[in-house]
Design a protein around this motif. Structure first.
Motif, PDB file in Angstrom:
ATOM      1  N   ASP A   1       0.817  -1.343   0.201  1.00  0.00           N
ATOM      2  CA  ASP A   1      -0.474  -0.225   0.014  1.00  0.00           C
ATOM      3  C   ASP A   1       1.127   1.623  -0.167  1.00  0.00           C
ATOM      4  O   ASP A   1       2.046   0.961  -0.115  1.00  0.00           O
ATOM      5  CB  ASP A   1      -0.798   0.153   0.947  1.00  0.00           C
ATOM      6  CG  ASP A   1      -0.692  -0.110   2.838  1.00  0.00           C
ATOM      7  OD1 ASP A   1       1.025   0.727   2.618  1.00  0.00           O
ATOM      8  OD2 ASP A   1      -0.183  -1.103   3.772  1.00  0.00           O
TER       9      ASP A   1
ATOM     10  N   LEU B   1      -4.088  -8.898  17.515  1.00  0.00           N
ATOM     11  CA  LEU B   1      -3.546 -10.622  17.280  1.00  0.00           C
ATOM     12  C   LEU B   1      -3.409  -9.963  15.246  1.00  0.00           C
ATOM     13  O   LEU B   1      -3.038 -11.178  14.389  1.00  0.00           O
ATOM     14  CB  LEU B   1      -5.241 -11.521  17.187  1.00  0.00           C
ATOM     15  CG  LEU B   1      -4.986 -12.273  18.537  1.00  0.00           C
ATOM     16  CD1 LEU B   1      -6.423 -13.274  17.891  1.00  0.00           C
ATOM     17  CD2 LEU B   1      -3.718 -12.932  18.208  1.00  0.00           C
TER      18      LEU B   1
ATOM     19  N   LEU C   1      -1.047  -9.005  13.327  1.00  0.00           N
ATOM     20  CA  LEU C   1      -0.604  -9.373  12.484  1.00  0.00           C
ATOM     21  C   LEU C   1       0.300 -10.534  12.868  1.00  0.00           C
ATOM     22  O   LEU C   1       1.079 -11.168  12.193  1.00  0.00           O
ATOM     23  CB  LEU C   1       0.670  -8.636  12.547  1.00  0.00           C
ATOM     24  CG  LEU C   1       0.846  -6.411  12.333  1.00  0.00           C
ATOM     25  CD1 LEU C   1       1.413  -5.870  13.131  1.00  0.00           C
ATOM     26  CD2 LEU C   1       0.678  -6.883  11.023  1.00  0.00           C
TER      27      LEU C   1
END
Ligand SMILES: Nc1ncnc2c1ncn2[C@@H]1O[C@H](COP(=O)(O)OP(=O)(O)O)[C@@H](O)[C@H]1O
Ligand SMILES: [Mg+2]
Length: 474
Positions: free
Chosen positions: A418, A437, A439
């Motif tokens: 991105d 939670l 990553l």
């Protein structure tokens, strides 16, 4: 013995040797070594000492015989048999090693001897050691009931006055050799006992840390991660204890992490269910209730125009509800993933995503058309891309995202990039341990299918997620 029997014997030995404790093994080695050394020393010393003593005794005997022969020459020549007898008696009295002495005339008659009066002169003794003419002496070992006797013959007055014969016992030699042997045996025993004592202390030093290590290992096997081995010494066993401790610390850490994430996963699962329950109750349930009320109202409606508008409203409501239920089902588990595969599911998800967030997403697929990869990998990749895109929408404030899926026969690689604000990956992962939670989940999912996940991001410069999953080329 043939080879098979030999091998069986060796195997049997290893079985027995392997079955006994380390202490017994070390004691065996020490005791075996000491005894072997002691016994070979005893045998060697016995042999060497015997050789030396025999040679010396025989030399002494020859010297003694020559001396006596010289002294008896005159006595024989003047035929003084009494003097001769006295000379021999005197010599035998003062030298215990001498068994007998006698003098033969040149004709071979016994002129004097030390066998006493009553017993006969031993038969065959005269012939047992014939002195060749001109020889300085002759030595002949005789095997007698009293043991070995060395018979020495020397000429008197170069043989013209006869021959002197001397019998020499080997008892002194035997006694000396046996005494030395006894002392050496005693020394071996004492040294063996001492070695066993020292070996016992040393084996204790070796066995104690091993026992403690075994005990600690058993505790760890029972999931007691407080177990620590004592490092007694800085040797190999000490190194083992150190390595063991490091391993247990690592295990404890892993166990802690595992427990933490297990709890987080269960919580997340419950959170998801709560969301679905709320959605079903608040949205779908409410909609169905309105539908029910609307249908009930319809019963009393007679005017065709009002009926039509109300029906229209109801259709619209059913439409909306249907859409919501479909979206809920899709979010839970898109059936297209099972039916049509990863690419179709991602295309569908990205289409929805563009509409929902208004972010431009460009997807590129290389080498994956028509190809189905294992369902577990498909699910993992789908969820990872989903989380990456959700994060981009939630945190990145980006305009464009590119998703690249590239498959070779043995490797599937996925890149999600991105152009957003970026973030400090280390810090986020560190913080994620306590709360988030996302990553961590991506990384876990990648590892579960044998893959690796790398996140590259610098604040202000966007984020790129690299996923590589090996494909078993079946
Ligand atoms: N694409 C991204 N751009 C910017 N920041 C991100 C991006 N992905 C993750 N982050 C940062 O990493 C943090 C941890 O992400 P994650 O573990 O998914 O938790 P959550 O999404 O629940 O906040 C986020 O709070 C955010 O600060
Ligand atoms: Mg997230």
């Amino acid at each position: 013995m043939d080879r098979k029997a030999f091998r069986e014997l060796i195997e049997r030995f290893w079985e027995i040797a392997g079955g006994v404790s380390v202490r017994t093994k070390i004691l065996g080695i020490v005791l075996g070594g000491t005894l072997l050394f002691g016994l070979t020393t005893v045998l060697q010393v016995r042999y060497a000492l015997h050789q030396v003593l025999v040679a010396r005794t025989q030399d002494w005997g020859i010297a003694m015989a020559s001396d006596l022969a010289a002294r008896s020459a005159d006595l024989v020549l003047i035929n003084d048999l009494l003097g001769l007898h006295r000379l021999l008696q005197d010599a035998i009295l003062h030298n215990s090693e001498l068994r007998y002495l006698f003098v033969l005339s040149p004709q071979g008659e016994v002129l004097a001897h030390t066998f006493g009066t009553s017993p006969e002169f031993p038969a065959g003794l005269i012939e047992a050691n014939p002195l060749p003419p001109g020889a300085p002496y002759r030595l002949q070992p005789l095997r007698t009931p009293e043991g070995i006797i060395w018979d020495i013959a020397v000429p008197i007055f170069r043989g013209r006055a006869g021959v002197l014969r001397l019998g020499l016992r080997d008892t002194a030699v035997r006694t000396a050799v046996n005494t030395v042997t006894a002392w050496l045996m005693l020394t071996t025993m004492v040294v063996s006992a001492l070695s066993i004592g020292i070996a016992l202390v040393l084996t204790h030093l070796i066995v104690r840390p091993i026992r403690s290590l075994v005990e600690m290992t058993e505790r760890v096997a029972r999931r007691d991660f407080t177990a620590r081995a004592t490092v007694w010494a800085h040797d190999e066993i000490g190194a083992l204890a150190q390595a063991f401790n490091t391993m247990v610390e690592e295990l404890a850490q892993q166990e802690q992490t595992r427990a933490f994430y297990l709890r987080r996963i269960i919580e997340a699962q419950e959170e998801e269910r709560r969301r679905i329950a709320r959605e079903l109750h608040d949205e779908t349930g409410q909609a169905l209730a309105s539908l029910w009320v609307g249908l009930r109202n319809l019963e009393q409606t007679l005017d065709p125009d009002t009926l039509r508008t109300r029906l229209e409203d109801l259709y619209h409501l059913v439409d909306q509800t249907l859409n919501r239920v479909r979206r809920l089902a899709f979010e839970l588990r898109p059936s297209v993933l099972d039916d049509l595969g990863l690419v179709a599911a991602l295309e569908r998800y990205i289409r929805d995503y563009r509409e929902r967030f208004g972010i431009e997403v460009e997807m590129q697929i290389v080498g994956l058309d028509e190809r189905r990869i294992p369902p577990t990998i498909e699910t993992a990749v789908y969820r990872i891309v989903q989380e990456a895109l959700t994060n981009a929408a939630k945190h990145a404030r980006c305009q464009r995202i590119s998703v690249l899926l590239q498959a070779s026969p043995r490797l599937l690689s996925v890149i999600v990039e991105d152009d957003g604000c970026g973030f400090d990956v280390e810090q986020a992962l560190q913080a994620g341990r306590e709360s988030r939670l996302g990553l961590y989940g991506m990384r876990e999912r990648a590892q579960l299918v044998g893959g690796t996940l790398t996140i590259e991001s610098t604040p202000g410069q966007g984020t790129t997620i690299y996923l590589r999953v090996p494909l078993e080329s079946a």
